[in-house]
Design a protein around this motif. Sequence first.
Motif, PDB file in Angstrom:
ATOM      1  N   UNK A   1     -13.468 -55.473   4.316  1.00 37.29           N
ATOM      2  CA  UNK A   1     -14.461 -55.504   5.393  1.00 37.29           C
ATOM      3  C   UNK A   1     -15.005 -54.103   5.671  1.00 37.29           C
ATOM      4  N   UNK A   2     -14.122 -53.093   5.599  1.00 39.75           N
ATOM      5  CA  UNK A   2     -14.566 -51.721   5.814  1.00 39.75           C
ATOM      6  C   UNK A   2     -15.604 -51.317   4.771  1.00 39.75           C
ATOM      7  N   UNK A   3     -15.313 -51.577   3.504  1.00 39.53           N
ATOM      8  CA  UNK A   3     -16.229 -51.202   2.433  1.00 39.53           C
ATOM      9  C   UNK A   3     -17.543 -51.976   2.537  1.00 39.53           C
ATOM     10  N   UNK A   4     -17.466 -53.245   2.914  1.00 41.99           N
ATOM     11  CA  UNK A   4     -18.685 -54.036   3.054  1.00 41.99           C
ATOM     12  C   UNK A   4     -19.594 -53.456   4.126  1.00 41.99           C
ATOM     13  N   UNK A   5     -18.998 -53.025   5.243  1.00 41.55           N
ATOM     14  CA  UNK A   5     -19.806 -52.476   6.333  1.00 41.55           C
ATOM     15  C   UNK A   5     -20.381 -51.113   5.949  1.00 41.55           C
ATOM     16  N   UNK A   6     -19.593 -50.294   5.223  1.00 38.92           N
ATOM     17  CA  UNK A   6     -20.097 -48.995   4.784  1.00 38.92           C
ATOM     18  C   UNK A   6     -21.271 -49.168   3.836  1.00 38.92           C
ATOM     19  N   UNK A   7     -21.164 -50.115   2.917  1.00 39.06           N
ATOM     20  CA  UNK A   7     -22.241 -50.343   1.944  1.00 39.06           C
ATOM     21  C   UNK A   7     -23.527 -50.821   2.604  1.00 39.06           C
ATOM     22  N   UNK A   8     -23.396 -51.463   3.758  1.00 41.12           N
ATOM     23  CA  UNK A   8     -24.598 -51.956   4.448  1.00 41.12           C
ATOM     24  C   UNK A   8     -25.505 -50.814   4.902  1.00 41.12           C
ATOM     25  N   UNK A   9     -24.893 -49.672   5.258  1.00 42.55           N
ATOM     26  CA  UNK A   9     -25.672 -48.575   5.838  1.00 42.55           C
ATOM     27  C   UNK A   9     -26.072 -47.534   4.801  1.00 42.55           C
ATOM     28  N   UNK A  10     -25.581 -47.645   3.580  1.00 41.17           N
ATOM     29  CA  UNK A  10     -25.953 -46.678   2.544  1.00 41.17           C
ATOM     30  C   UNK A  10     -27.315 -47.042   1.957  1.00 41.17           C
ATOM     31  N   UNK A  11     -28.090 -46.046   1.563  1.00 39.67           N
ATOM     32  CA  UNK A  11     -29.410 -46.331   0.982  1.00 39.67           C
ATOM     33  C   UNK A  11     -29.328 -47.001  -0.384  1.00 39.67           C
TER      34      UNK A  11
END
Length: 224
Positions: free
Chosen positions: A186-196
Motif C-alpha cells: 500500500x505504501x508503494x502504491x501511494x508513492x507511485x501515485x504522486x510520482x510523475x
Amino acid sequence: MITPSREPRPEPGTPAGGRGVVSLAGPARAGHGGRMTSFVLPHEVHGSGAHKVFAVHGWFADRSAYATVLPDLDRASFSYALVDLRGYGEARDATGSYTTAEAAVDLVEPADRLGWERFSVLGHSMGGAVAQRLPAVAPHRLRRIAEVSPVPDRLDPTRSPNPHVSFGDGPHVCLGAHFARLQLRLLYEEVLRVLPGPPSPAGPAGRLVSNFVNGVKSLPLRLA
C-alpha cells in the motif's frame, strides 16, 4: 474459520513426468440441502515415491508457500501433493464454509482422484489444524501427521501451564509477515501515485546477507 485470500498466485510449473508437476482441480459436489460437502482441491504432484504426502498451506497463503523447499524433496521415496484450500490460490473462488473440518474432508477427494489409499499430511500453521481433523475423517487412510507451528482450536493467552515452543527464525512465517507485506504494498502504491513517472533502477540491488532470511536490503532508484 479459514479466512479466504483474494491474492493471485503464480502459475504452477509445467509437467515433466513422474518428477514434475501435475495440476488438477474438479467441481464441488452438493450434499443434503444443497450444502457443499466435497471439492477436488487444485493441487500439483511432485515425485513418484511410495509414501504419499499432502502438503497443506497456512493462513493467507497457498500451495506456492512450499516452492522454496521443492528442490530439496526426496522425490524417489515420497510423492507430494501441494494443495490450494478453498478461498486460496486457484480455489479462491470456491464456495464453502471455509472451516478446517471442511478442508479435512476436501483432502480426501484428491486422494481418491490420485488413487492414494493411504497418505500422510504435512500442515503449516492453519494447515496443521486441518491435519488434526484428518483422524476423524479418514483414520484408516492416514499414515502420519507432521505439523509446523500449527494453530490451536482456540486462543487462550491465560492458559497455564503454557509451555509454548516456537520458531524464532527459519522457514516459519507468521501472520505479521503477511500484514507487513500488505503495508509495504500500500505504501508503494501511494508513492507511485504522486510520482510523475515510474522509477528506474540506478544501481545494483543490495542483498540481505543472512542464513535465515533472503531479500533485498536496498535498491537505488532514479525518479523520472
